[in-house]
Structure formats: structure tokens, C-alpha cells
Design a protein around this motif. Structure first.
Motif, short mmCIF file in Angstrom:
data_model
loop_
_atom_site.label_atom_id
_atom_site.label_comp_id
_atom_site.label_asym_id
_atom_site.label_seq_id
_atom_site.Cartn_x
_atom_site.Cartn_y
_atom_site.Cartn_z
N LEU A 108 1.54 -3.08 -6.32
CA LEU A 108 2.18 -3.70 -5.15
C LEU A 108 3.68 -3.44 -5.15
CD1 LEU A 108 0.44 -7.21 -5.05
CD2 LEU A 108 -0.23 -5.14 -3.84
N ILE A 109 4.31 -3.66 -6.29
CA ILE A 109 5.77 -3.47 -6.39
C ILE A 109 6.13 -2.02 -6.18
CG2 ILE A 109 7.74 -3.60 -7.98
CD1 ILE A 109 6.39 -6.06 -9.24
N ASP A 110 5.33 -1.12 -6.74
CA ASP A 110 5.59 0.32 -6.58
C ASP A 110 5.50 0.73 -5.11
OD1 ASP A 110 6.29 2.73 -7.77
OD2 ASP A 110 4.22 3.41 -7.89
N ILE A 156 -2.57 3.49 1.75
CA ILE A 156 -2.93 2.09 1.92
C ILE A 156 -3.62 1.59 0.66
CG2 ILE A 156 -4.29 0.45 3.28
CD1 ILE A 156 -2.01 1.66 4.84
N ILE A 157 -3.23 0.42 0.19
CA ILE A 157 -3.86 -0.15 -1.01
C ILE A 157 -5.34 -0.40 -0.73
CG2 ILE A 157 -3.92 -2.18 -2.53
CD1 ILE A 157 -0.89 -2.41 -2.05
N ALA A 176 -3.86 -10.84 -1.89
CA ALA A 176 -3.03 -10.89 -0.68
C ALA A 176 -2.57 -9.50 -0.27
CB ALA A 176 -1.83 -11.80 -0.92
N GLY A 177 -2.10 -8.72 -1.24
CA GLY A 177 -1.62 -7.37 -0.94
C GLY A 177 -2.70 -6.47 -0.39
N ALA A 178 -3.89 -6.53 -1.02
CA ALA A 178 -4.99 -5.69 -0.58
C ALA A 178 -5.48 -6.08 0.82
CB ALA A 178 -6.14 -5.77 -1.58
N ALA A 238 5.68 -9.85 2.64
CA ALA A 238 5.10 -11.04 3.29
C ALA A 238 3.78 -11.44 2.62
CB ALA A 238 4.87 -10.76 4.77
N ALA A 239 2.99 -10.45 2.21
CA ALA A 239 1.71 -10.72 1.55
C ALA A 239 1.93 -11.41 0.20
CB ALA A 239 0.94 -9.42 1.37
N ILE A 240 2.90 -10.90 -0.57
CA ILE A 240 3.21 -11.51 -1.87
C ILE A 240 3.68 -12.95 -1.67
CG2 ILE A 240 4.84 -11.43 -3.80
CD1 ILE A 240 4.67 -8.37 -3.66
#
Length: 434
Positions: A96-98, A106-107, A139-141, A163-165
């Protein structure tokens, strides 16, 4: 269209343009409010389901202690799942951070069910792990699947992931303000991305609201005694912050070192959690207690009510490092809460401050040092313990942040503004590069 209609049309267009010139932020706010509502609804619901599942898994395990003997087998299944089907999402929070630094593909949505299943299995069979990592990855996915329907560009995808995090963190702990600030400062030390401030706060608040609507209860903490703000209590808070910072740096370094040992000694990835599971299971049965596995919420609550022994934080640190380094799934943050709170409570043996206050300070300060997010941790302390303890919380968080050095549990976290001159020339590098 008649001449009169064309005139009216031009006037309407003119007034609309004039309106948007007068309120230029309105299109931005409208767009991100719609996206934040979706993120809040989806992530808040996912967090509610995850918290309920986690509570069930914990209660079932505590009623059937023999399940811990199956932890190595459970670890092997988790290892197989990620080795053959989840290598592209195995990086977890670092992925996510990367993607916030440099958005790529897209994750994959499979990150959400994979980490959910892996975390529930870890807790069901007795691993020592948290829940924040799972909440953020879910959340990120989930949120990143909105990138294509909303035709978001690279910069907008960065905001979406922030926003997801925020939504994941805020809803899983019931601290939406801390969740928003955590998302804004976690990926780049020393800098905050202000163009994401509205989506972060909107998503975190909405996600927390939705989680509460599902009637999911968060743990409540209380500090009984807070001394008057004077010179000596401030000095004692600084001393405590130093201890918390050293603890945070030690945890970050040890978890990365232990992970590298598992990888270098055990080449076949699914066998790593088997070995880790054997170590944890044997330790639990040898000690005759489940005090140091799972989330450890009862012990955290205990640290606010009485002075705990100094070895509690050290044992939780060992159990957590072995569990997560071996490849089990979960988060580091709740174990860091345990480590910090029990260390703070024990420090009351040497530092003349109330053990409840020291527990609260350690709760957030060790987390601040291990993630380099002092502002988020200050807000979390105020949200959880009340504004009366705010100054003491802030002192502990700032000192821990400075004393922990350039260490982090997140290897993809980058240095935006160095804490000291030694790293000034290395701005923008990740912890893998230092």
C-alpha cells in the motif's frame, strides 16, 4: 432552439461558470465526498465483520486451548496459500505504501480475503498478532477497485489509497481523527500530503460511523489519575518517552532481523510459519498461559489498573516477533499497544508517575516510535484517554519518535524530512535503502 432559449442557455452557463469560479473547491469536494461515502460504507462494513470474526475466534480459542497445538499446521496452510496464490499481495502494508509513492497496477482484490482469512486463522490457533495490518490491507484492496470506475489518474489513486488507510485505521480502533492523520503521515516521514486531507478525514469518520452502526463495540480505556502539569512530571514524561523510543526501535530492528533469519535459513516459504508455530505453541504450553498470544486486550486493560511486572512487555515482544516474522498474518500495532502499555505500567516502579498514565503514554508512544507517526498517536491518545492527558501523551510521543531513530516496522516508508543531520542527504529513501 429559439433565440430566447439560446439566450437563457448562455445565461445559465455563465452563472454556473461564475458559481464555480467563486467556489473553485466545490467540484473537488463533491467528487471526493462521493468516493469517501463509498469507501466509508465498504470499509466500515468490512471492519465490522472482521472485528466480530476476531472476537469469535479469540473466545473460541480461549475455550479450547488444545487448538494452539495445531498452530504449526495452520501456519503451513497460510504459507501455502500465499506462496502459490498470493505472492503479489504478500508485501501487505508495504505494498500500500509503495503504491502511494509510485502507483502501479491496481491492487488485487484478493488481498482482502487472503489477509482476512490468514489473520483469523492466526488468532484462532494462537498466534500473537494484531488487527491493524489486516484492516489497512482490506481497506486498500477494496478501495482501489474504485480507481477504474471513477477514472482516477496516478495522483488521484494516491489520494484514494490514503483515504482507504484512514478508513481502515479509524474504523478498526474507533479513532477516526487518529486514523486520518495516520494515513496522511505514515508513508513519508516528516511531511503530510494536504491535498488528501479532506478524503482522509471524510473516509475515516464515515467508516467509523458505519462500523458503529453495525453495533460493533470498541475497547474503552480509562486513566484514573492525571497529575497537575508541573516541572517534575514533565521531566518524568521525557524519561518515559526515552524508554518508549528505545523499545520502539528495538522492536522494529528485531522484527526485520528475525524475518531475514527465517528467510535465509528456511528457503521454502510455507515451512517458515510451521517453525514459528512450533516455537510459539511450545512456549505457550511450557509457560501454561495464553497471556502473550492473540491481541492481549485483557492484559492491556490490566496495565491501566495495576502495576505490571517488567517481563510482560518483553515476552509479548518475543511472541509477536516470532509469529509475524515467520509469516503469520495480522498487524503489529495492537501488540505494540500491549508492549507500550505494559512497559509503561512497569516503569512506575522507577518513575514516580501514576501507572495508569504511564500505561496510556506507552500505549501510543511505542507505536509512535515504531511507525514514525507522532501526530496520529497524540490524537489517538486524546481520543482514547481524554484531553486531560494530552500534554503527557504528546511529550511521550515526540520523545519516542525522536529517540527511535530512522527505524520503522514499514520498510517502504520514506524519509521526507530527516530527524537529524545524519540522514539529511538521504531524503526520499526507504528503510530498505538505509
Amino acid at each position: 432552439m429559439s433565440k430566447k432559449q439560446r439566450t437563457l442557455h448562455r445565461k445559465a452557463v455563465f452563472h454556473i461558470q461564475l458559481f464555480f469560479r467563486k467556489y473553485p473547491a466545490l467540484p473537488y469536494i463533491s467528487k471526493w465526498l462521493c468516493i469517501s461515502i463509498l469507501i466509508g460504507g465498504l470499509v466500515g462494513t468490512a471492519s465490522a465483520g472482521f472485528l466480530q470474526s476476531l472476537e469469535w475466534a479469540t473466545q473460541f480459542r480461549e475455550c479450547h486451548i488444545w487448538l494452539i497445538a495445531l498452530l504449526p499446521f495452520a501456519g503451513f496452510l497460510i504459507g501455502l496459500l500465499y506462496h502459490y496464490y498470493g505472492k503479489d499481495v504478500e508485501a501487505g502494508n508495504n505494498l500500500l505504501i509503495d503504491n502511494i509513492h509510485d502507483p502501479k497496477e491496481i491492487i488485487p482484490f484478493k488481498m482482502a480475503p487472503f489477509v482476512y482469512l490468514g489473520t483469523i486463522v492466526t488468532h484462532f490457533f494462537g498466534g500473537s498478532a494484531g488487527r491493524e495490518g489486516t484492516a489497512l490491507q482490506m481497506a486498500g484492496a477494496i478501495a482501489d477497485q474504485l480507481s477504474k470506475p471513477f477514472k482516477l489518474n496516478k495522483n488521484e489513486r494516491k489520494i484514494l489509497l490514503i483515504a482507504a488507510i484512514a478508513a481502515g485505521f479509524g474504523s478498526i480502533f474507533g479513532t477516526p481523527l487518529a486514523g486520518a492523520v495516520f494515513a496522511l503521515e505514515v508513508f513519508l516521514i516528516g511531511r503530510i500530503r494536504y491535498n488528501a486531507i479532506f478524503p482522509a478525514f471524510a473516509s475515516a469518520i464515515l467508516a467509523d460511523l458505519i462500523t458503529n452502526l453495525w453495533n460493533v463495540k470498541h475497547t474503552h480505556y480509562h486513566i484514573d489519575l492525571i497529575p497537575k502539569l508541573e516541572f517534575l512530571p514533565i521531566v518524568y514524561s521525557v524519561l518515559a518517552g526515552i524508554a518508549f523510543g528505545i523499545c520502539a526501535a528495538g522492536f522494529s530492528r528485531m522484527i526485520h532481523w528475525t524475518g531475514s533469519v527465517f528467510k535465509s535459513r528456511i528457503k521454502y516459504a510455507p515451512f517458515r510459519p510451521v517453525v514459528g508455530g512450533i516455537i510459539v505453541a511450545l512456549a505457550v504450553f511450557a509457560m501454561g498461559t495464553t497471556r502473550y498470544i492473540g491481541l492481549g486486550i485483557p492484559v492491556i486493560l490490566e496495565s491501566f489498573k495495576q502495576q505490571l511486572p517488567l517481563y510482560d512487555f518483553a515476552l509479548k515482544m518475543i511472541f509477536t516477533i516470532v509469529t509475524l516474522s515467520a509469516g503469520f498474518k495480522g498487524g503489529e500495532v495492537t501488540p505494540l499497544f500491549f508492549i507500550g502499555a505494559t512497559l509503561g505500567s512497569a516503569l512506575s516502579l522507577f518513575i514516580p508517575l501514576p501507572f495508569g498514565l504511564l500505561a496510556g503514554m506507552g500505549f501510543v508512544a511505542v507505536f509512535a516510535g515504531a511507525t514514525n507517526t507522532p501526530l496520529a498517536c497524540m490524537l489517538m491518545g486524546i481520543e482514547l484517554f481524554g484531553a486531560e492527558s494530552g500534554v503527557y501523551i504528546a511529550i511521550a510521543c515526540v520523545v519516542s519518535y525522536l529517540l527511535s531513530g530512522h527505524n520503522s516496522i514499514y520498510t517502504k516508508q520514506k524519509i521526507g524530512e530527516a530527524k537529524n543531520r545524519r540522514y539529511e542527504s538521504d531524503g526520499g529513501k526507504s528503510f530498505l535503502d538505509l
